[in-house]
Design a protein around this motif. Structure first.
Motif, PDB file in Angstrom:
ATOM      1  N   LYS A  66       0.809  -1.232   0.000  1.00 52.39           N
ATOM      2  CA  LYS A  66       0.000   0.000   0.000  1.00 52.39           C
ATOM      3  C   LYS A  66       0.841   1.280   0.000  1.00 52.39           C
ATOM      4  O   LYS A  66       0.404   2.300  -0.513  1.00 52.39           O
ATOM      5  N   ASP A 125      -5.841   0.204   8.118  1.00 55.29           N
ATOM      6  CA  ASP A 125      -5.323  -0.021   6.762  1.00 55.29           C
ATOM      7  C   ASP A 125      -4.405  -1.240   6.670  1.00 55.29           C
ATOM      8  O   ASP A 125      -3.877  -1.550   5.604  1.00 55.29           O
ATOM      9  N   THR A 126      -4.233  -1.965   7.787  1.00 56.25           N
ATOM     10  CA  THR A 126      -3.409  -3.174   7.759  1.00 56.25           C
ATOM     11  C   THR A 126      -4.231  -4.405   7.385  1.00 56.25           C
ATOM     12  O   THR A 126      -3.725  -5.523   7.427  1.00 56.25           O
ATOM     13  N   ASP A 127      -5.512  -4.217   7.069  1.00 57.85           N
ATOM     14  CA  ASP A 127      -6.432  -5.320   6.752  1.00 57.85           C
ATOM     15  C   ASP A 127      -6.768  -6.157   7.978  1.00 57.85           C
ATOM     16  O   ASP A 127      -7.007  -7.355   7.874  1.00 57.85           O
ATOM     17  N   LEU A 130      -2.800   6.224  11.465  1.00 56.78           N
ATOM     18  CA  LEU A 130      -3.519   4.941  11.403  1.00 56.78           C
ATOM     19  C   LEU A 130      -2.886   3.850  12.280  1.00 56.78           C
ATOM     20  O   LEU A 130      -3.059   2.660  12.037  1.00 56.78           O
TER      21      LEU A 130
END
Length: 364
Positions: free
Chosen positions: A144, A231-233, A352
């Motif tokens: 990402k 955002d790290t899934d 995040l």
């Protein structure tokens, strides 16, 4: 305060183990975070794009975080150069950090998230080398945020500095995606580790085998989804954490309108069915979710579960939220042997992640 250069130091331990030998086969395990530390490793935050428009405001909280860690253990900080070290030193001195316990290394990084690009330190009290590390591959959570080439080198630089041998499994893995109790049980999430942006060639069984072999565990427990805005899934360190060998704290919200309500409820139901390595049920303590934090139309992954357990203190992110105090009270009950402190994370969370994401423990 000391500056340590990155040149090769004398000794013979810094070398990769034979590919055919796993840590588990050699008796190594990954200690729980609440086990005694020798040090905490950090990568000084410098990437503007991780905190767009706000990076200058994160340093007081980051320095306060370091102050509490340095009360009970060494703090090793990766910096790009002398200018960055001087800038960091100025902030740490302003925060009255015990600089005797601070070590700087000229190990340049792309970003600050040492939990994920740092090594996994393993121990085996009976081995010739009591300590070893795992150098996982790192791709900035599925590619990402390139570039991440410097971050990917950090574990090897630490192995060289410490003169400890390392294992190199050649798969993507991030420290924030797993949580252990130090007795054989590991918690993770399907949302992260089974995401095709990590190791698309591996099945769930393959990944479980890697976890067992390289973290030295026997019992792998799978949760499903992470929290909104992560955002790290779906890293487990925003969801559910071990506070001792048989107890977890887990995030929960009573607000049915919150997007996190269902995934957190499902998570809790899974935890209630799970068993530890010894067959016992988990003790489960619920932690309240802070209210929504929206910045530039984006829900941020604010979670009290992203605390860091150091020798002296448990450092808990706070968010100017009425639930801050309740979360600190709950965690104070969990950690009778340590100071539990809240440190303002409202600006940090714009990156995040918070204190756990930024740090990697090195056991004694």
């Amino acid at each position: 305060m000391k500056t340590e250069s990155s040149h090769h130091m004398s000794g013979t331990a810094f070398a990769a183990f034979d590919k055919n030998l796993s840590p588990a086969a050699l008796g190594y395990t990954f200690p729980a975070e609440f086990a005694p530390h020798k040090a905490t490793w950090l990568s000084w935050p410098h990437k503007e794009a991780s905190w767009p428009g706000k990076i200058s405001s994160i340093y007081p909280s980051y320095a306060a975080f370091i102050k509490y860690i340095a009360m009970g253990e060494e703090v090793h900080i990766h910096v790009g150069d002398q200018v960055m070290q001087d800038f960091a030193t100025q902030h740490l001195k302003q925060a009255q950090v015990n600089m005797e316990n601070v070590y700087f290394h000229f190990f340049p990084t792309n970003d600050a998230w040492c939990r994920d690009h740092g090594p996994a330190f393993l121990t085996n009290p009976h081995a010739e080398h009591r300590k070893a590390l795992v150098k996982w591959n790192y791709n900035a959570w599925g590619g990402k945020y390139p570039p991440y080439d410097l971050d990917n080198l950090i574990p090897l630089k630490i192995a060289e500095y410490r003169q400890i041998p390392y294992f190199k499994p050649d798969i993507i893995m991030e420290g924030g995606s797993i949580e252990v109790n130090g007795k054989g049980t590991l918690l993770t999430t399907e949302a992260c580790l089974l995401n095709p942006n990590r190791n698309p060639h591996l099945s769930k069984t393959d990944i479980e085998t890697y976890l067992q072999e390289y973290y030295g565990v026997s019992n792998v427990l799978w949760l499903k989804d992470g929290i909104i805005g992560d955002d790290t899934d779906g890293h487990v360190d925003d969801l559910t954490r071990f506070v001792n060998e048989d107890t977890v704290v887990t995030m929960i919200t009573e607000d049915k309108a919150d997007e996190n309500y269902k995934p957190l409820k499902d998570n809790l139901k899974l935890l209630q069915k799970m068993r530890l390595e010894n067959g016992k049920q988990l003790n489960i303590i619920e932690l309240p979710m802070p209210g929504e934090i929206i910045y530039e139309d984006m829900r941020l992954p604010a979670s009290y579960a992203n605390f860091y357990i150091s020798n002296h203190a448990v450092i808990v992110p706070t968010f100017h939220d009425p639930k801050d105090e309740k979360a600190i009270d709950i965690l104070t009950d969990c950690f009778k042997d340590r100071e539990v402190v809240g440190v303002d994370s409202l600006d940090l969370i714009w990156g995040l992640g918070s204190f756990h994401c930024l740090s990697q423990q090195e056991p004694l």
